[in-house]
Design a protein around this motif. Sequence first.
Motif, PDB file in Angstrom:
ATOM      1  N   ARG A 135     -19.828  15.050  -9.586  1.00 25.04           N
ATOM      2  CA  ARG A 135     -19.059  14.919  -8.341  1.00 25.04           C
ATOM      3  C   ARG A 135     -17.625  15.401  -8.542  1.00 25.04           C
ATOM      4  NH1 ARG A 135     -21.685   9.915  -8.668  1.00 25.04           N
ATOM      5  NH2 ARG A 135     -19.724   8.832  -9.174  1.00 25.04           N
ATOM      6  N   TYR A 136     -17.072  15.113  -9.711  1.00 29.19           N
ATOM      7  CA  TYR A 136     -15.685  15.486 -10.002  1.00 29.19           C
ATOM      8  C   TYR A 136     -15.524  17.008 -10.049  1.00 29.19           C
ATOM      9  CZ  TYR A 136     -11.455  16.167 -12.813  1.00 29.19           C
ATOM     10  OH  TYR A 136     -10.235  16.589 -13.289  1.00 29.19           O
ATOM     11  N   GLU A 138     -17.470  19.204  -8.759  1.00 26.79           N
ATOM     12  CA  GLU A 138     -17.828  19.835  -7.482  1.00 26.79           C
ATOM     13  C   GLU A 138     -16.600  20.041  -6.598  1.00 26.79           C
ATOM     14  OE1 GLU A 138     -20.785  17.361  -5.762  1.00 26.79           O
ATOM     15  OE2 GLU A 138     -22.468  18.399  -6.728  1.00 26.79           O
ATOM     16  N   ARG A 139     -15.574  19.185  -6.799  1.00 28.15           N
ATOM     17  CA  ARG A 139     -14.386  19.298  -5.957  1.00 28.15           C
ATOM     18  C   ARG A 139     -13.120  19.579  -6.781  1.00 28.15           C
ATOM     19  NH1 ARG A 139     -16.011  13.827  -5.968  1.00 28.15           N
ATOM     20  NH2 ARG A 139     -14.482  12.408  -6.916  1.00 28.15           N
ATOM     21  N   TYR A 140     -13.347  20.172  -7.973  1.00 26.42           N
ATOM     22  CA  TYR A 140     -12.217  20.443  -8.858  1.00 26.42           C
ATOM     23  C   TYR A 140     -11.366  21.581  -8.301  1.00 26.42           C
ATOM     24  CZ  TYR A 140      -9.576  21.226 -13.156  1.00 26.42           C
ATOM     25  OH  TYR A 140      -8.573  21.348 -14.068  1.00 26.42           O
ATOM     26  N   GLY A 141     -10.035  21.446  -8.352  1.00 22.52           N
ATOM     27  CA  GLY A 141      -9.123  22.499  -7.897  1.00 22.52           C
ATOM     28  C   GLY A 141      -7.910  22.581  -8.795  1.00 22.52           C
ATOM     29  N   LYS A 147      -7.898  26.784  -3.241  1.00 17.53           N
ATOM     30  CA  LYS A 147      -9.153  26.307  -2.686  1.00 17.53           C
ATOM     31  C   LYS A 147      -9.938  25.572  -3.761  1.00 17.53           C
ATOM     32  CE  LYS A 147      -9.715  29.927   0.781  1.00 17.53           C
ATOM     33  NZ  LYS A 147     -10.580  31.017   1.274  1.00 17.53           N
ATOM     34  N   ARG A 148     -10.457  24.448  -3.391  1.00 14.00           N
ATOM     35  CA  ARG A 148     -11.274  23.725  -4.363  1.00 14.00           C
ATOM     36  C   ARG A 148     -12.575  24.478  -4.579  1.00 14.00           C
ATOM     37  NH1 ARG A 148      -9.079  19.223  -5.866  1.00 14.00           N
ATOM     38  NH2 ARG A 148      -7.508  18.206  -4.593  1.00 14.00           N
ATOM     39  N   ARG A 149     -13.061  24.472  -5.827  1.00  9.85           N
ATOM     40  CA  ARG A 149     -14.263  25.234  -6.128  1.00  9.85           C
ATOM     41  C   ARG A 149     -15.221  24.378  -6.935  1.00  9.85           C
ATOM     42  NH1 ARG A 149     -11.849  27.994 -10.866  1.00  9.85           N
ATOM     43  NH2 ARG A 149     -10.408  26.450 -11.657  1.00  9.85           N
ATOM     44  N   GLU A 150     -16.495  24.577  -6.689  1.00 11.64           N
ATOM     45  CA  GLU A 150     -17.513  23.829  -7.417  1.00 11.64           C
ATOM     46  C   GLU A 150     -17.713  24.440  -8.795  1.00 11.64           C
ATOM     47  OE1 GLU A 150     -22.246  22.658  -7.094  1.00 11.64           O
ATOM     48  OE2 GLU A 150     -21.177  23.450  -5.351  1.00 11.64           O
TER      49      GLU A 150
END
Length: 392
Positions: A135-136, A138-141, A147-150
Amino acid sequence: MSAWAYADPVLWEEAMNSNEFPLDEITMEYSDWVSTDEYSLMKNKETGEIVPLLQSKMGNRTYARKKKLKVREISECMNEISFNGLKFDHGRRCNTRALFFTLEFDSNVVSLQDSWTSTKGVNSVLNQFKSFMKRYFERYGLGKKDKRREIEFSTFSAREAHESGHLHIHMIVLLSTPVPVIYHKKSGSWRLLRYEDTIPLREAWARYVGYSGFLEVQGVVDGYVAEKESPARYSVMSYLMKYMTKAVSPEDTKSMYTHALHKFFNVRDVFSKRFLEDIQLYNIRRDIESNELKHLQQRIKETKSQIKKIESKQNNFGYLISQYPQELDKLYEQKRELERQLKELKPPSKWEYIGRETFTDKKSFAVFYMGLEKRNMEIKEQLIDAMQSVAA
């Protein structure tokens, strides 16, 4: 023969529920078990020569050699992949796709038993932490403006004992996308550029182990990580598996405890298929051959099943004028061809297992081995005499 005493569930349960975990007793029992050498006796079908092969036990020479070969193979694959980019800012910064986690328990809060048992099973704290990591990442930026990227990842974890016997875990994390790291001169290690990026990871691990855990994150740069106690650098795979690739030694307390508790709690450190794919290990020819072998064996099994199904119809009325006889001939031919391919891929061994011998000390093995060598020499001399008489 020295059997593993704690294979007895009653004795194991008593140790688990004792007021003070009997670490020293377990270690002594493990030392007796691993020091008893068991040899498989293999006989050459052609010459009659007999060779003793030391059976693999967790922590003995054969086990360590196999682990070392596996780790060397993986290290070679990792060395061929550049996980980090070029360094910049006077060599202080770079990007890397490999991270190194150290996960610890607070020994004042978590018992030795719980530190080991909590990492086993589907609902283990280790699996819960990996679910959080998913989960972490998946929304790391990289920041508010980015833009946040998976980010996909794979992991390999190795369990290791402290000198107290409590567990700590080393984990290598391979990412699909590089993250920025910065060099810390004092510790000799690379850390995530933004310290706040480690906070959710540390909080999650502490939460899963009852708010009593510690987590350290390093970046893997040039294939190396720094030891926590000193700025010395180590190859990441060598550091990860430093105890499991060595034969156990009574002088090395941490090594002895690590092997003994792996045995007592029945845990193994296994490389996952996803991790091996990420380091491209499956591109090696011998792995392809292994897959081919399994595929051929499966096809032969399916063909035999089809043959058996049609053969069961041979006594049925109308069988001879049906399409079944032709299908059966094709299956027989297919089976012969598959077995021919299998024989080429895996030729029959010229060695056969004939028995086992157990030795509790080096002297008794030496006496046995010398007797075996004398017998083998006599066989060789007889073969030479036979060959000379035929030539004459």
